[in-house]
Write a protein that holds these residues in place. Structure first.
Motif, PDB file in Angstrom:
ATOM      1  N   ALA A 282      -6.642 -11.334  10.681  1.00 53.01           N
ATOM      2  CA  ALA A 282      -6.229 -10.052  10.104  1.00 53.01           C
ATOM      3  C   ALA A 282      -7.409  -9.303   9.455  1.00 53.01           C
ATOM      4  O   ALA A 282      -8.465  -9.773   8.940  1.00 53.01           O
ATOM      5  CB  ALA A 282      -5.241 -10.620   8.838  1.00 53.01           C
ATOM      6  N   SER A 283      -7.092  -7.938   9.450  1.00 53.81           N
ATOM      7  CA  SER A 283      -7.834  -7.125   8.840  1.00 53.81           C
ATOM      8  C   SER A 283      -7.431  -5.851   8.497  1.00 53.81           C
ATOM      9  O   SER A 283      -6.154  -5.611   8.373  1.00 53.81           O
ATOM     10  CB  SER A 283      -9.083  -6.629  10.093  1.00 53.81           C
ATOM     11  OG  SER A 283      -8.322  -5.955  11.147  1.00 53.81           O
ATOM     12  N   GLY A 284      -8.355  -4.781   7.771  1.00 54.97           N
ATOM     13  CA  GLY A 284      -7.870  -3.836   7.274  1.00 54.97           C
ATOM     14  C   GLY A 284      -7.541  -3.694   5.846  1.00 54.97           C
ATOM     15  O   GLY A 284      -7.596  -4.608   5.158  1.00 54.97           O
ATOM     16  N   GLY A 285      -7.255  -2.495   5.304  1.00 55.50           N
ATOM     17  CA  GLY A 285      -7.184  -2.542   3.691  1.00 55.50           C
ATOM     18  C   GLY A 285      -6.057  -3.146   3.018  1.00 55.50           C
ATOM     19  O   GLY A 285      -6.032  -3.843   1.810  1.00 55.50           O
ATOM     20  N   GLY A 286      -4.988  -3.530   3.679  1.00 53.38           N
ATOM     21  CA  GLY A 286      -3.846  -4.462   3.289  1.00 53.38           C
ATOM     22  C   GLY A 286      -4.244  -5.672   2.902  1.00 53.38           C
ATOM     23  O   GLY A 286      -3.860  -6.510   2.298  1.00 53.38           O
ATOM     24  N   THR A 287      -5.400  -6.200   3.642  1.00 56.03           N
ATOM     25  CA  THR A 287      -5.857  -7.680   3.334  1.00 56.03           C
ATOM     26  C   THR A 287      -6.327  -7.814   2.183  1.00 56.03           C
ATOM     27  O   THR A 287      -6.572  -8.994   1.561  1.00 56.03           O
ATOM     28  CB  THR A 287      -6.878  -8.018   4.515  1.00 56.03           C
ATOM     29  OG1 THR A 287      -8.088  -7.373   4.239  1.00 56.03           O
ATOM     30  CG2 THR A 287      -6.412  -7.756   5.837  1.00 56.03           C
ATOM     31  N   ARG A 288      -6.752  -6.597   1.113  1.00 56.28           N
ATOM     32  CA  ARG A 288      -7.141  -6.668  -0.362  1.00 56.28           C
ATOM     33  C   ARG A 288      -5.934  -6.758  -1.163  1.00 56.28           C
ATOM     34  O   ARG A 288      -6.361  -6.935  -2.069  1.00 56.28           O
ATOM     35  CB  ARG A 288      -8.134  -5.388  -0.375  1.00 56.28           C
ATOM     36  CG  ARG A 288      -9.169  -5.263   0.551  1.00 56.28           C
ATOM     37  CD  ARG A 288      -9.965  -3.946   0.400  1.00 56.28           C
ATOM     38  NE  ARG A 288     -10.917  -3.812   1.305  1.00 56.28           N
ATOM     39  CZ  ARG A 288     -11.504  -2.429   1.611  1.00 56.28           C
ATOM     40  NH1 ARG A 288     -11.065  -1.608   0.687  1.00 56.28           N
ATOM     41  NH2 ARG A 288     -12.366  -2.196   2.449  1.00 56.28           N
ATOM     42  N   ASN A 289      -4.742  -6.713  -0.527  1.00 50.94           N
ATOM     43  CA  ASN A 289      -3.581  -6.761  -1.524  1.00 50.94           C
ATOM     44  C   ASN A 289      -3.176  -8.146  -1.283  1.00 50.94           C
ATOM     45  O   ASN A 289      -2.568  -8.506  -0.308  1.00 50.94           O
ATOM     46  CB  ASN A 289      -2.543  -5.772  -0.908  1.00 50.94           C
ATOM     47  CG  ASN A 289      -1.495  -5.924  -1.763  1.00 50.94           C
ATOM     48  OD1 ASN A 289      -0.950  -6.633  -2.382  1.00 50.94           O
ATOM     49  ND2 ASN A 289      -0.756  -4.289  -1.913  1.00 50.94           N
ATOM     50  N   PRO A 290      -3.335  -8.709  -2.489  1.00 56.35           N
ATOM     51  CA  PRO A 290      -2.829 -10.318  -2.423  1.00 56.35           C
ATOM     52  C   PRO A 290      -1.239 -10.523  -2.429  1.00 56.35           C
ATOM     53  O   PRO A 290      -1.013 -11.618  -1.920  1.00 56.35           O
ATOM     54  CB  PRO A 290      -3.502 -10.967  -3.673  1.00 56.35           C
ATOM     55  CG  PRO A 290      -3.557  -9.640  -4.679  1.00 56.35           C
ATOM     56  CD  PRO A 290      -3.993  -8.562  -3.691  1.00 56.35           C
ATOM     57  N   VAL A 291      -0.635  -9.701  -2.924  1.00 58.66           N
ATOM     58  CA  VAL A 291       0.616  -9.766  -2.780  1.00 58.66           C
ATOM     59  C   VAL A 291       1.248  -9.624  -1.543  1.00 58.66           C
ATOM     60  O   VAL A 291       1.945 -10.284  -0.762  1.00 58.66           O
ATOM     61  CB  VAL A 291       1.587  -8.764  -3.572  1.00 58.66           C
ATOM     62  CG1 VAL A 291       3.054  -8.809  -3.782  1.00 58.66           C
ATOM     63  CG2 VAL A 291       1.084  -8.964  -5.277  1.00 58.66           C
ATOM     64  N   MET A 292       0.887  -8.453  -0.839  1.00 56.40           N
ATOM     65  CA  MET A 292       1.106  -8.336   0.803  1.00 56.40           C
ATOM     66  C   MET A 292       0.624  -9.595   1.614  1.00 56.40           C
ATOM     67  O   MET A 292       1.529  -9.906   2.371  1.00 56.40           O
ATOM     68  CB  MET A 292       0.427  -7.045   1.231  1.00 56.40           C
ATOM     69  CG  MET A 292       0.725  -6.775   2.565  1.00 56.40           C
ATOM     70  SD  MET A 292       0.085  -5.204   3.254  1.00 56.40           S
ATOM     71  CE  MET A 292       0.836  -4.244   2.235  1.00 56.40           C
ATOM     72  N   MET A 293      -0.477 -10.061   1.266  1.00 59.25           N
ATOM     73  CA  MET A 293      -0.996 -11.205   2.146  1.00 59.25           C
ATOM     74  C   MET A 293      -0.057 -12.639   1.895  1.00 59.25           C
ATOM     75  O   MET A 293       0.048 -13.425   2.549  1.00 59.25           O
ATOM     76  CB  MET A 293      -2.383 -11.445   1.817  1.00 59.25           C
ATOM     77  CG  MET A 293      -3.332 -10.089   2.328  1.00 59.25           C
ATOM     78  SD  MET A 293      -3.164  -9.799   3.925  1.00 59.25           S
ATOM     79  CE  MET A 293      -3.806 -11.517   4.546  1.00 59.25           C
ATOM     80  N   ALA A 294       0.285 -12.605   0.370  1.00 58.21           N
ATOM     81  CA  ALA A 294       1.295 -13.952   0.217  1.00 58.21           C
ATOM     82  C   ALA A 294       2.460 -13.704   0.848  1.00 58.21           C
ATOM     83  O   ALA A 294       2.886 -14.688   1.393  1.00 58.21           O
ATOM     84  CB  ALA A 294       1.215 -14.139  -1.306  1.00 58.21           C
TER      85      ALA A 294
END
Length: 380
Positions: A282-294
Motif C-alpha cells: 500500500a502507498s499514497g496519502g490514504g496510508t496516513r489515515n489510521p482509520v482507513m487502514m484499520a
C-alpha cells in the motif's frame, strides 16, 4: 541516470517530487531514491484548480492560464530538487473523458516548457495520451512500475495506491484498474463542512459511526461492477455526486466521513478478496489515515497489507517515484504501458519530450526492458 518525477494527483493539493538515480544491470533496474518532497500549491492557485474541476464549467481562457500557472508551479518545485539529467512531469489532471467505460481523452495541465526553461534539462510530459490513443484507459500507468517491483514477492501479490482515487495492480494475471474513490469524497465532505482540505489522521472518521444504509446505497454505484480495465476520477466522484447520494440522509459530519471511509475500504478490499491476494503493498496519502487502514485490513480477508516503504519505496512519494521510472523508460525508448493493465492495443513509448537548453541527446535503448526493480533510499 538521475530522473526527477513530478506529479499532482487527484487530491490536487500540491506537487510531489522524487529524484531517483537509475542503473541497469542485465534485466534488473536499481533505483536509489535520493530526494522526495511535497510542495503545496499556493492557496489561490489551488482554489482556481478546484473551481475548474467537473462539474463546474471552465472557459478556454482559464484553461490557458492554469496551464501556465501550474507549469510555473511545477518548474518551481523542480528547481528545488537539485541537478538531474531528466524531468518526467505528470502535471495536474483536469479532466479524464470517459464514455460507456471507454476513455476518449485525458487532459493534464502544466506546460512542460516552463520546467525545461527553468531546469535546462529535457522534460517528458503528457504521458497518458499515447496509451489512450492506442485504445487504453491511460490509467493506472503506475502498473508499469508495480509489476517489476512486485516480481520478487512470493505468492499472489498486488499494489494498492490510496490517493484521491484508489488503484490496484495485481501481479498475476497482470491487471490494474481504479477501484473507486480513496480520499476524493472524504475530502469533498470535509471541505464543504469545514473548509479544511482533508480528515487529518482520520479524526472525524474515528469520532463517527458508519451508516449502513448510506454505505449500501453508495456501493450500488455501477462503476464498481464494471469489468477492468477501467478508470475513473472526479468527473464521477465529485461534490455534486456526494450531495445527490448522501444529502438526503442529513448525517452529522463525523458519521458521513466514517461512512465514506468505509466506502473506500470496502471497494478496495472487495477487489483484494476477489483476486485472493496474499500480500498487498500500500502507498499514497490514504496510508496516513489510521482509520482507513484499520478498516481496510479488517475487510481485506487473509491479505497481509504492508507499506511500500518495506520495498524501498517511501509510501507518500510512490507515484512521483513511478513517474521517474516512466521518464527513464521513455528516455531509453522503452514502452511505459502494460496493455493487459490499461487495455491498449499494444505497448507504447509514452509522452512528449521538450528539449532542455542544449542539444537533445537520449541514451541508447537497452537490449531488453527491465524485468525486476530493486529500490532503496540513498541513506540505506
Amino acid at each position: 541516470m538521475r530522473v526527477l518525477g513530478l506529479i499532482s494527483g487527484t487530491s490536487h493539493d500540491g506537487i510531489d517530487s522524487a529524484v531517483v538515480d537509475w542503473s541497469l544491470d542485465g534485466d534488473v533496474l536499481t533505483g536509489v531514491v535520493e530526494h522526495i518532497g511535497e510542495r503545496p500549491y499556493d492557496a489561490a492557485l489551488r482554489a482556481r484548480i478546484v473551481a475548474a474541476l467537473p462539474p463546474r464549467p471552465a472557459d478556454m481562457g482559464e484553461v490557458c492560464r492554469l496551464d501556465t500557472l501550474i507549469g510555473q508551479a511545477f518548474a518551481d518545485a523542480a528547481a528545488g530538487c537539485g541537478p538531474v539529467d531528466l524531468v518526467c512531469s505528470h502535471g495536474q489532471t483536469l479532466y479524464h473523458w470517459v464514455e460507456d467505460g471507454r476513455v476518449r481523452g485525458t487532459l493534464q495541465l502544466g506546460q512542460a516548457a516552463w520546467i525545461a526553461e527553468r531546469t535546462g534539462v529535457p522534460v517528458v510530459s503528457d504521458l497518458r495520451s499515447r496509451d489512450v490513443s492506442a485504445g487504453g484507459q491511460g490509467a493506472p500507468l503506475v502498473s508499469s512500475f508495480d509489476l517489476p517491483l512486485l516480481a520478487g514477492l512470493p505468492g499472489r501479490s498486488g499494489a494498492l495506491n490510496l490517493g484521491g482515487i484508489a488503484n490496484l495492480t495485481v501481479r498475476e494475471p497482470g491487471l490494474a484498474y481504479d477501484t473507486g474513490p480513496a480520499s476524493a469524497l472524504i475530502d469533498a465532505a470535509v471541505a464543504a463542512a469545514t473548509g479544511l482540505p482533508y480528515d487529518e489522521d482520520g479524526r472525524l472518521a474515528a469520532a463517527g459511526t458508519v451508516h449502513e444504509g448510506l454505505l449500501t446505497e453508495l456501493l450500488a454505484e455501477p462503476y464498481y461492477r464494471a469489468a477492468p480495465p477501467k478508470s475513473t476520477g472526479k468527473e464521477l466522484f465529485h461534490p455534486g455526486y456526494l450531495d445527490a447520494v448522501a444529502g438526503p440522509y442529513g448525517l452529522a459530519l463525523p458519521d458521513l466521513v466514517a461512512t465514506l471511509t468505509a466506502l473506500t475500504a470496502e471497494t478496495a478490499a472487495a477487489e483484494i478478496r476477489r483476486h485472493r491476494l496474499g500480500t498487498v503493498v500500500a502507498s499514497g496519502g490514504g496510508t496516513r489515515n489510521p482509520v482507513m487502514m484499520a478498516m481496510l485490513r479488517e475487510r481485506a480477508g487473509e491479505a497481509r497489507i504492508v507499506l511500500s516503504d518495506e520495498l524501498g519505496v517511501p509510501s507518500g512519494a510512490k507515484e512521483a517515484i513511478a513517474f521517474s521510472f516512466l521518464g527513464w523508460l521513455t528516455a531509453h525508448g522503452l514502452p511505459g504501458t502494460v496493455p493487459e493493465c490499461t487495455g491498449a492495443s499494444g505497448p507504447r513509448v509514452l509522452g512528449s519530450v521538450t528539449p532542455g537548453r542544449g542539444p537533445l541527446r537520449l541514451p541508447e535503448p537497452p537490449p531488453r526492458a527491465p524485468a525486476r526493480l530493486r529500490m532503496r533510499t540513498a541513506s540505506t
